[in-house]
Write a protein that holds these residues in place. Structure first.
Motif, short mmCIF file in Angstrom:
data_model
loop_
_atom_site.label_atom_id
_atom_site.label_comp_id
_atom_site.label_asym_id
_atom_site.label_seq_id
_atom_site.Cartn_x
_atom_site.Cartn_y
_atom_site.Cartn_z
N PRO A 123 0.82 -1.21 0.00
CA PRO A 123 0.00 0.00 0.00
C PRO A 123 0.86 1.26 0.00
CG PRO A 123 -0.87 -1.62 1.52
CD PRO A 123 0.44 -2.17 1.03
N ASN A 124 0.43 2.21 -0.80
CA ASN A 124 1.20 3.43 -0.95
C ASN A 124 1.23 4.24 0.34
OD1 ASN A 124 2.61 5.44 -2.35
ND2 ASN A 124 0.72 6.56 -2.76
N ASP A 125 2.41 4.81 0.68
CA ASP A 125 2.51 5.66 1.87
C ASP A 125 2.45 7.13 1.48
OD1 ASP A 125 4.90 6.02 0.60
OD2 ASP A 125 6.17 5.33 2.26
N ASN A 126 1.99 7.38 0.26
CA ASN A 126 1.81 8.76 -0.23
C ASN A 126 3.12 9.50 -0.40
OD1 ASN A 126 -0.84 8.07 -0.03
ND2 ASN A 126 -1.37 9.54 1.56
N ALA A 127 4.23 8.79 -0.50
CA ALA A 127 5.54 9.41 -0.71
C ALA A 127 6.32 8.59 -1.73
CB ALA A 127 6.31 9.52 0.60
N ILE A 128 6.58 9.19 -2.87
CA ILE A 128 7.31 8.52 -3.94
C ILE A 128 8.61 9.28 -4.18
CG2 ILE A 128 7.27 7.86 -6.38
CD1 ILE A 128 4.21 7.81 -6.13
N ALA A 129 9.72 8.56 -4.20
CA ALA A 129 11.03 9.22 -4.34
C ALA A 129 11.84 8.57 -5.46
CB ALA A 129 11.81 9.14 -3.03
N PHE A 130 12.40 9.42 -6.31
CA PHE A 130 13.36 8.96 -7.31
C PHE A 130 14.73 8.84 -6.66
CE2 PHE A 130 9.98 10.59 -9.92
CZ PHE A 130 10.01 9.83 -11.07
N ASP A 131 15.57 7.92 -7.17
CA ASP A 131 16.91 7.77 -6.63
C ASP A 131 17.75 9.01 -6.92
OD1 ASP A 131 16.32 5.22 -5.76
OD2 ASP A 131 16.99 4.28 -7.63
N THR A 132 18.79 9.19 -6.09
CA THR A 132 19.76 10.27 -6.34
C THR A 132 20.64 9.88 -7.52
OG1 THR A 132 19.76 10.86 -4.01
CG2 THR A 132 21.62 11.63 -5.33
N ALA A 133 20.88 10.85 -8.41
CA ALA A 133 21.71 10.57 -9.58
C ALA A 133 22.49 11.82 -9.97
CB ALA A 133 20.86 10.10 -10.75
N LEU A 134 23.52 11.62 -10.75
CA LEU A 134 24.32 12.75 -11.23
C LEU A 134 23.51 13.57 -12.24
CD1 LEU A 134 27.74 10.95 -11.80
CD2 LEU A 134 27.09 12.41 -9.86
N ALA A 135 23.83 14.86 -12.28
CA ALA A 135 23.15 15.74 -13.23
C ALA A 135 23.32 15.19 -14.64
CB ALA A 135 23.71 17.16 -13.13
N ALA A 195 21.96 12.51 -15.82
CA ALA A 195 21.64 11.08 -15.89
C ALA A 195 20.14 10.89 -16.09
CB ALA A 195 22.09 10.38 -14.61
N SER A 196 19.77 9.79 -16.66
CA SER A 196 18.35 9.49 -16.86
C SER A 196 17.80 8.76 -15.64
CB SER A 196 18.15 8.64 -18.13
OG SER A 196 18.85 7.41 -18.00
N PHE A 197 16.54 8.97 -15.38
CA PHE A 197 15.89 8.36 -14.22
C PHE A 197 14.85 7.35 -14.71
CE2 PHE A 197 17.67 12.17 -12.49
CZ PHE A 197 17.92 11.92 -11.16
N LYS A 198 14.84 6.20 -14.07
CA LYS A 198 13.82 5.20 -14.39
C LYS A 198 12.46 5.68 -13.88
CE LYS A 198 12.51 0.40 -13.49
NZ LYS A 198 12.85 -0.86 -12.75
N PRO A 199 11.44 5.64 -14.71
CA PRO A 199 10.11 6.06 -14.23
C PRO A 199 9.65 5.20 -13.06
CG PRO A 199 10.15 5.85 -16.62
CD PRO A 199 11.43 5.24 -16.12
#
Length: 244
Positions: A145-157, A159-163
């Protein structure tokens, strides 16, 4: 000699009228009722169109779900089982339904009378269907169950982020309406979403009973720094915060 005039009183005559005022078809229905919501009462008018008194006795509810229904004759205590109608008079009977678990409900309201031309006892079938309300469930990638907080990983400027994908589920018997889907906040322009491959940032959705969609959230930012935003939508699940 003066002529003789003689009035012959007509027998008690039972007429049952539904809310609409049309002759009753002996079938009363509360229709579909959403679980947890009250059902609107049904009223029936019982008329005596004859001259002699009409006796109503043994009023009772029977059948598999009789306990979910109750009745009251106007001006008399709840579940009064008998009354006497004078000639050319009427009384209103109010039938109530208390919804419980989801599913079909059936019962019969019957009473005895002294109209020889009507079935005795006179019976009215009663039906209702209780539907489960629309229920919203939001699940993260992990399936928890969702905790209402979604975070993308930290990455270098640069860089592409996985959806990130989120599953929106609909349980219950009624459709789930999701209007007003939008991204808000200080960095809203750095994020985008799509639903099951539809055009990005579709703003409304209707989920059929017991179905689900996948919502894909993408991060578009390129410059170093922290980015925050909120994805919100409205819905028709009365037990969840609105907007979610």
């Amino acid at each position: 000699l003066a002529g003789w005039r003689r009035h012959v009183a007509t027998s008690a005559s039972l007429v049952v009228l539904e809310n609409s005022g049309t002759p009753n078809d002996n079938a009363l229905s509360f229709g579909n009722v959403i679980q947890g919501n009250p059902a609107a009462p049904i009223t029936v008018t019982i008329e005596n169109t004859g001259d002699l008194a009409l006796s109503l006795a043994g009023l009772q509810l029977s059948g598999p779900n009789a306990g979910a229904f109750s009745f009251q004759l106007a001006g008399l205590p709840l579940n009064t089982t008998s009354t006497l109608l004078a000639g050319h008079s009427s009384i209103t009977l109010t039938l109530s339904f208390t919804p419980g678990a989801a599913g079909p409900y059936a019962a019969t309201l019957s009473f005895f009378h002294n109209d020889s031309l009507q079935p005795n006892p006179y019976s009215l079938s009663i039906a209702a269907t209780v539907l489960k309300p629309a229920t919203l469930v939001v699940l993260e990638d992990s399936g928890k169950p969702n905790d209402n907080a979604i975070a993308f990983d930290t990455a270098l400027a640069g860089a592409s982020f996985k959806p990130i994908t989120v599953t929106v589920e609909k349980t219950g018997d009624l459709p789930l309406s999701l209007p007003g889907l939008q991204i808000l906040g200080p960095n809203a322009d750095a994020f985008a979403f799509s639903i099951d491959g539809q055009l990005p940032n579709t703003t409304s959705l209707l989920l059929a009973p017991n179905s689900q969609v996948t919502l894909e959230i993408s991060f578009l930012g390129a410059d170093p720094g922290d980015y925050t935003a909120s994805l919100q939508f409205f819905h028709n699940d009365s037990l969840q915060p609105n907007p979610f």
